[in-house]
Each structure stands twice: as structure tokens, then as C-alpha cells.
Design a protein around this motif. Structure first.
Motif, PDB file in Angstrom:
ATOM      1  N   GLU A  62       0.825  -1.217   0.000  1.00  0.00           N
ATOM      2  CA  GLU A  62       0.000   0.000   0.000  1.00  0.00           C
ATOM      3  C   GLU A  62       0.854   1.261   0.000  1.00  0.00           C
ATOM      4  O   GLU A  62       0.533   2.235  -0.687  1.00  0.00           O
ATOM      5  N   TYR A  63       1.990   1.251   0.743  1.00  0.00           N
ATOM      6  CA  TYR A  63       2.857   2.419   0.818  1.00  0.00           C
ATOM      7  C   TYR A  63       3.862   2.484  -0.322  1.00  0.00           C
ATOM      8  O   TYR A  63       4.669   3.414  -0.397  1.00  0.00           O
ATOM      9  N   GLY A  64       3.849   1.497  -1.216  1.00  0.00           N
ATOM     10  CA  GLY A  64       4.689   1.547  -2.414  1.00  0.00           C
ATOM     11  C   GLY A  64       6.135   1.099  -2.223  1.00  0.00           C
ATOM     12  O   GLY A  64       6.945   1.233  -3.132  1.00  0.00           O
ATOM     13  N   GLU A  65       6.454   0.528  -1.054  1.00  0.00           N
ATOM     14  CA  GLU A  65       7.822   0.047  -0.837  1.00  0.00           C
ATOM     15  C   GLU A  65       8.054  -1.323  -1.479  1.00  0.00           C
ATOM     16  O   GLU A  65       9.193  -1.715  -1.720  1.00  0.00           O
ATOM     17  N   GLU A  66       6.976  -2.047  -1.714  1.00  0.00           N
ATOM     18  CA  GLU A  66       7.041  -3.317  -2.433  1.00  0.00           C
ATOM     19  C   GLU A  66       5.933  -3.329  -3.478  1.00  0.00           C
ATOM     20  O   GLU A  66       4.912  -2.645  -3.330  1.00  0.00           O
ATOM     21  N   ARG A  67       6.161  -4.126  -4.533  1.00  0.00           N
ATOM     22  CA  ARG A  67       5.140  -4.313  -5.557  1.00  0.00           C
ATOM     23  C   ARG A  67       4.966  -5.795  -5.837  1.00  0.00           C
ATOM     24  O   ARG A  67       5.967  -6.517  -5.909  1.00  0.00           O
ATOM     25  N   PRO A  68       3.739  -6.256  -6.026  1.00  0.00           N
ATOM     26  CA  PRO A  68       3.537  -7.679  -6.316  1.00  0.00           C
ATOM     27  C   PRO A  68       4.130  -8.054  -7.680  1.00  0.00           C
ATOM     28  O   PRO A  68       4.090  -7.271  -8.625  1.00  0.00           O
ATOM     29  N   LEU A  69       4.666  -9.256  -7.775  1.00  0.00           N
ATOM     30  CA  LEU A  69       5.136  -9.812  -9.037  1.00  0.00           C
ATOM     31  C   LEU A  69       4.121 -10.838  -9.531  1.00  0.00           C
ATOM     32  O   LEU A  69       3.109 -11.093  -8.877  1.00  0.00           O
ATOM     33  N   ALA A  70       4.402 -11.430 -10.686  1.00  0.00           N
ATOM     34  CA  ALA A  70       3.425 -12.327 -11.306  1.00  0.00           C
ATOM     35  C   ALA A  70       3.162 -13.569 -10.464  1.00  0.00           C
ATOM     36  O   ALA A  70       2.020 -14.038 -10.391  1.00  0.00           O
ATOM     37  N   MET A  71       4.203 -14.123  -9.843  1.00  0.00           N
ATOM     38  CA  MET A  71       4.020 -15.343  -9.052  1.00  0.00           C
ATOM     39  C   MET A  71       3.497 -15.010  -7.669  1.00  0.00           C
ATOM     40  O   MET A  71       3.957 -14.072  -7.020  1.00  0.00           O
ATOM     41  N   LYS A  72       2.545 -15.797  -7.202  1.00  0.00           N
ATOM     42  CA  LYS A  72       1.934 -15.585  -5.890  1.00  0.00           C
ATOM     43  C   LYS A  72       2.995 -15.597  -4.796  1.00  0.00           C
ATOM     44  O   LYS A  72       3.857 -16.466  -4.755  1.00  0.00           O
ATOM     45  N   GLY A  73       2.925 -14.596  -3.907  1.00  0.00           N
ATOM     46  CA  GLY A  73       3.849 -14.510  -2.783  1.00  0.00           C
ATOM     47  C   GLY A  73       5.115 -13.727  -3.072  1.00  0.00           C
ATOM     48  O   GLY A  73       5.871 -13.413  -2.156  1.00  0.00           O
ATOM     49  N   VAL A  76       8.654  -7.214  -5.218  1.00  0.00           N
ATOM     50  CA  VAL A  76       9.937  -6.591  -5.505  1.00  0.00           C
ATOM     51  C   VAL A  76      10.042  -5.286  -4.723  1.00  0.00           C
ATOM     52  O   VAL A  76       9.052  -4.559  -4.560  1.00  0.00           O
ATOM     53  N   HIS A  77      11.228  -5.016  -4.215  1.00  0.00           N
ATOM     54  CA  HIS A  77      11.525  -3.770  -3.503  1.00  0.00           C
ATOM     55  C   HIS A  77      12.749  -3.141  -4.156  1.00  0.00           C
ATOM     56  O   HIS A  77      13.693  -3.842  -4.538  1.00  0.00           O
ATOM     57  N   TYR A  78      12.738  -1.803  -4.260  1.00  0.00           N
ATOM     58  CA  TYR A  78      13.906  -1.092  -4.771  1.00  0.00           C
ATOM     59  C   TYR A  78      14.450  -0.129  -3.726  1.00  0.00           C
ATOM     60  O   TYR A  78      13.697   0.605  -3.093  1.00  0.00           O
ATOM     61  N   ASP A  79      15.764  -0.174  -3.542  1.00  0.00           N
ATOM     62  CA  ASP A  79      16.463   0.844  -2.769  1.00  0.00           C
ATOM     63  C   ASP A  79      16.916   1.928  -3.729  1.00  0.00           C
ATOM     64  O   ASP A  79      16.986   1.721  -4.953  1.00  0.00           O
ATOM     65  N   GLY A  80      17.263   3.107  -3.191  1.00  0.00           N
ATOM     66  CA  GLY A  80      17.751   4.183  -4.033  1.00  0.00           C
ATOM     67  C   GLY A  80      19.035   3.781  -4.769  1.00  0.00           C
ATOM     68  O   GLY A  80      19.787   2.905  -4.324  1.00  0.00           O
ATOM     69  N   TYR A  81      19.306   4.433  -5.892  1.00  0.00           N
ATOM     70  CA  TYR A  81      20.447   4.055  -6.726  1.00  0.00           C
ATOM     71  C   TYR A  81      21.764   4.126  -5.955  1.00  0.00           C
ATOM     72  O   TYR A  81      22.669   3.319  -6.170  1.00  0.00           O
ATOM     73  N   TYR A  82      21.868   5.077  -5.038  1.00  0.00           N
ATOM     74  CA  TYR A  82      23.101   5.218  -4.254  1.00  0.00           C
ATOM     75  C   TYR A  82      22.924   4.698  -2.813  1.00  0.00           C
ATOM     76  O   TYR A  82      23.625   5.112  -1.905  1.00  0.00           O
ATOM     77  N   ASP A  83      21.980   3.775  -2.669  1.00  0.00           N
ATOM     78  CA  ASP A  83      21.696   3.186  -1.360  1.00  0.00           C
ATOM     79  C   ASP A  83      21.610   1.665  -1.506  1.00  0.00           C
ATOM     80  O   ASP A  83      20.654   1.031  -1.086  1.00  0.00           O
TER      81      ASP A  83
END
Length: 457
Positions: A62-73, A76-83
Motif C-alpha cells: 500500500e505504501y509503495g515500498e514493495e510491488r507484487p510480481l506475477a508469481m503468488k507470494g 519486488v523492492h527497490y532501494d535508491g540508486y546510491y543506497d
């Protein structure tokens, strides 16, 4: 106003009752102090219930820190480019004035606490703060160390639920007797991709005396998942004081003839093959990263500090890493971080199959040949891209040993690292002292992408 009264006024009634159920004034004082300092808009207290864990999972999406992928469960999470790795330069051990520790990045404790408190003042404004309880080591055992994590990152909280044993009931059971570690984290202000924005104010300060770790303006797991390498600094001190060992070691079972089972620990720096070694298909894994070792009636007994894997994904392929590959392509609960995503599927460097020429990765929209601000070509995934998954997902996990209250008997230790031009690939020690002193203590390893800075030196 005493701490419990403050918490009653500040928290929603349901959340306050969760805290009041733990009879520990030190915990109440800690929570009141840092909830007031961080000043979040909302506080959620996590118990051991499945409902609370599911709430954290939902909020990460909900807060956008993770996004669901095609497979159940899978998410994906992204850290900043320099983090993308541990920030060794801004990670400091806070020590009393005048104390110096050779080869360690230290800072005067009073000065460090003033700085980090100022950085973290109102840092969680407008956000939800998660109060999470865990234990290091098997529950209710000689290895158990309770820990409490405050974080305004649902991704960090979600990661810890996968990696660590829930500890709310342990806090209730121990009450005033709980000698717990404390972790305070804020990702700080986020950009449009929901990654930490104020990297210039990134800090990771470890207060040895107060057994507290502060982490600000960063999301990368090595800087934020308090119970991992950050807690490791605190448990080393406890181990020295109390006469046991807290080690950066995998723990695995080697199966011999006639049903013989021998448990080995092994220590390599990050990105040097600990996880791959512990995952040898015909053996059994107990843990891939951190091990507590105690002397029990003259025997060295070891236990995995964690219950999950925060593993480097680069180079994982079906031929060399069949078990990890199987786990990553099954509907387990997995957080992929800083990989390439195309059409809901994750891809990573050197995975042994064709990788799309475009997609999204830690740099945002990605295409083959894309370069960063410094003119460096950006690979499909970061070298330090990770997967976070429970050990229960692995068919070769020794789950009985994982939760054994007395741990397992250690039969040997392996020391290793990256070294392409100095030592032979494998050496055997004459005896324990020879191995520990002339091999383990004297071993050097090349730097890797697991920390910020130049690699291969």
C-alpha cells in the motif's frame, strides 16, 4: 507524565493494550522516548499473530515500498540508486569520550547521540511507525536474545518477519527480566519511487553502551534490518563479556557414511559464497549467515541466529544452485530487491537464461546500455541485489537443528574469502589452534559489492 501514561495518550487503545501487556518499564520508557522523537502520524504494534504479520505485508504494498510480481507470494523492492550496500563510512560505533578501538570507525558517544537524535527528530512525520518484537536464536533457549525494532518502513518490518522468530510472546513471558536489544530506524523522506531521499544524512550509529542501533535516511537491508549485521555488533560485545561467540558464520550439516551427521560452521565475507556453500544439494543447511556458539559441558554448540535468508542473487543459476533456483521459482513468500523486472518476472545478472533488453530496475526505467550520472553502464540488476525468504522454503533445510534449544555440536570450522592470487583454493589445518590463528585470524579477502567503495582490493 510517566512513559505508560504517554503511550496511553499517544497510541490507539488497541495498540496501547498490546504494549501494556508487556510488564517491562524499560521497554515502556524506550518506546515513549522514541515515538515522541520520531513523531509518526500512527503507530502499529506487532504481536505474534498472523493477522499482524499480514497487516505489515499489506502496508508494504500500500505504501509503495514493495510491488507484487506475477508469481503468488513474490514482491519486488527497490532501494535508491546510491543506497545499494552497507555504508561503512557512515556506520560508526559510539564509544565513551577518549576511547579508541583500532581499525574500527568510532565516534564519541555523546556527540553521536546528539547528532542522530537531531537527524531523527520528527523524521517519521506523516508516516506509520511499526513496533516489532523478535528474538535472536531459538525461542526459550540458552541462545535467545529478545529485540525490539521501531521502523517507519513496512518493507523493513516485512523482511524481519521473514528472517527472524517472532518475539512478542517472549517479551510477555520474560517481563522485567527481558534483557533486550533496541533498534530505531527511519527511511526518512521518500522520493517518487518510494526510496530514501536524503542520502547525505544517511547514518548508522551503534551505541554499544545502550545496546541500541540508530539507522536514518536509508532503506538497504544491511543498513536497516536491525537484527542482522547491526545487532551483530551488539551481540559480539555480549559474547565477549559473557564468554561465548557471536560469529559471521553459516551453519550446515555434512552427511557421512552410516548416517553420520557432522555440523560445520563457515565464515566468508559477504559475496564470497557463504550461502552457496551452505546450500550444497546433498548436505543440509541450518543457516547461511550468523551463528551463536556456546560452551555446553565442554562442547561447542551452535545455533542459527535467524530463520531466513537475505541472500545475494547475482550468479544464482539452475546448474550451479539448483535448490536456490527451485525456491526462487516457487510460490514461496519472497522479497526480491534491486533486480530487473519485466512483465512481472524478476531477472538478475548471470542467471543463465536470456535477460530482457529493457524493464525496470534499481535505476528506474532500464534499457541495455543505459548509463548513470557518472557514465557507468548500469547492469540489469545490482551486484548486491538480494532475495529474502524463509528457510522453511528450502527442501534441504535441517529444521529440527534450526529450532533445537541446545543447538548442535560443532565438528569443524571453515574460513574462506575471495583471493585469486595468494593462497591455494583449499587448505587443511593441523589442529584447531593452527586453523584459527594462522588461517582464520590471518585470512584477508578482496572487497566486494556488498559494501560501498572499490571492489577487488
Amino acid at each position: 507524565m510517566n512513559p505508560l501514561e504517554y503511550l496511553k495518550n499517544r497510541l490507539e487503545p488497541k495498540q496501547f493494550e498490546k504494549i501494556r501487556a508487556i510488564d517491562n518499564p524499560e521497554l515502556h520508557e524506550f518506546l515513549a522516548r522514541y515515538i515522541d522523537l520520531l513523531n509518526p502520524a500512527k503507530v502499529f504494534v506487532c504481536t505474534d499473530s498472523k493477522e499482524d504479520e499480514e497487516y505489515v505485508r499489506r502496508k508494504a504494498i500500500e505504501y509503495g515500498e514493495e510491488r507484487p510480481l506475477a508469481m503468488k507470494g513474490h514482491t519486488v523492492h527497490y532501494d535508491g540508486y546510491y543506497d545499494q550496500a552497507r555504508d561503512k563510512a557512515r556506520t560508526k560505533i559510539l564509544v565513551p569520550r577518549g576511547v579508541e578501538i583500532p581499525f574500527i570507525n568510532t565516534m564519541d558517544r555523546e556527540e553521536g547521540l546528539r547528532e542522530i537524535h537531531e537527524i531523527m527528530r520528527n523524521i517519521a512525520g506523516g508516516k506509520e511507525l511499526f513496533v516489532c518484537f523478535f528474538v535472536l536464536g531459538p525461542k526459550n533457549s540458552i541462545f535467545t536474545i529478545p529485540a525490539v525494532q521501531l521502523t517507519d518502513s513496512a518493507y523493513v518490518a516485512h523482511s524481519e518477519f521473514i528472517l527472524y522468530r517472532k518475539g512478542y510472546e517472549e517479551f510477555k513471558r520474560l517481563g522485567k527480566e527481558a534483557k533486550f536489544l533496541k533498534f530505531v530506524h527511519s527511511a526518512g523522506e521518500l522520493d517518487e519511487r518510494k526510496t530514501s531521499k536524503n542520502i547525505g544524512k544517511r547514518r548508522v550509529y551503534i551505541d554499544i553502551e545502550g545496546e541500541t542501533v540508530y539507522s536514518a535516511n536509508t532503506q538497504y537491508g544491511g543498513n536497516t534490518i536491525g537484527l542482522k549485521k547491526l545487532a551483530f555488533r551488539l551481540t559480539i560485545r555480549r559474547a565477549v563479556q559473557e564468554g561465548w561467540l557471536s560469529e559471521h558464520m553459516f551453519l550446515m550439516r555434512v552427511n557421512g557414511p552410516k548416517g553420520r551427521k557432522t555440523y560445520f560452521t563457515g565464515t566468508y565475507p559477504s559475496m564470497c559464497g557463504k550461502t552457496s556453500t551452505a546450500m550444497i544439494p546433498w548436505e543440509k543447511i541450518v543457516g547461511d549467515d550468523l551463528t551463536f556458539i556456546v560452551d555446553m559441558k565442554g562442547e561447542a554448540r551452535g545455533a542459527n541466529v535467524e530463520k531466513g535468508v537475505f541472500g545475494i542473487i547475482q550468479g544464482v543459476n539452475q546448474e550451479d544452485d539448483p535448490i536456490i533456483w527451485e525456491v526462487l521459482h516457487s510460490s514461496n513468500e519472497i522479497i526480491f530487491s534491486n533486480v530487473l523486472v519485466k512483465d512481472g518476472k524478476p531477472y538478475w545478472n548471470d542467471m543463465g537464461i536470456p535477460i530482457p533488453d529493457e524493464g525496470e530496475n534499481h535505476s528506474g526505467k532500464w534499457w541495455r546500455g543505459k548509463k548513470d550520472a557518472e557514465g557507468n553502464e548500469i547492469p540489469p540488476s545490482h551486484k548486491n541485489a538480494r532475495f529474502t525468504v524463509s528457510l522453511e522454503a528450502f527442501p534441504n533445510a535441517d529444521l529440527e537443528a534450526l529450532e533445537a534449544p541446545c543447538g548442535v555440536r560443532i565438528g569443524g570450522m571453515i574460513f574462506g574469502g575471495r583471493d585469486k592470487d595468494t593462497w591455494p583454493p583449499v587448505r587443511e589445518a593441523f589442529h584447531w589452534a593452527h586453523g584459527v590463528i594462522t588461517m582464520g585470524a590471518a585470512l584477508e579477502s578482496e572487497t566486494t559489492g556488498a559494501t560501498l567503495g572499490k571492489e577487488g582490493v
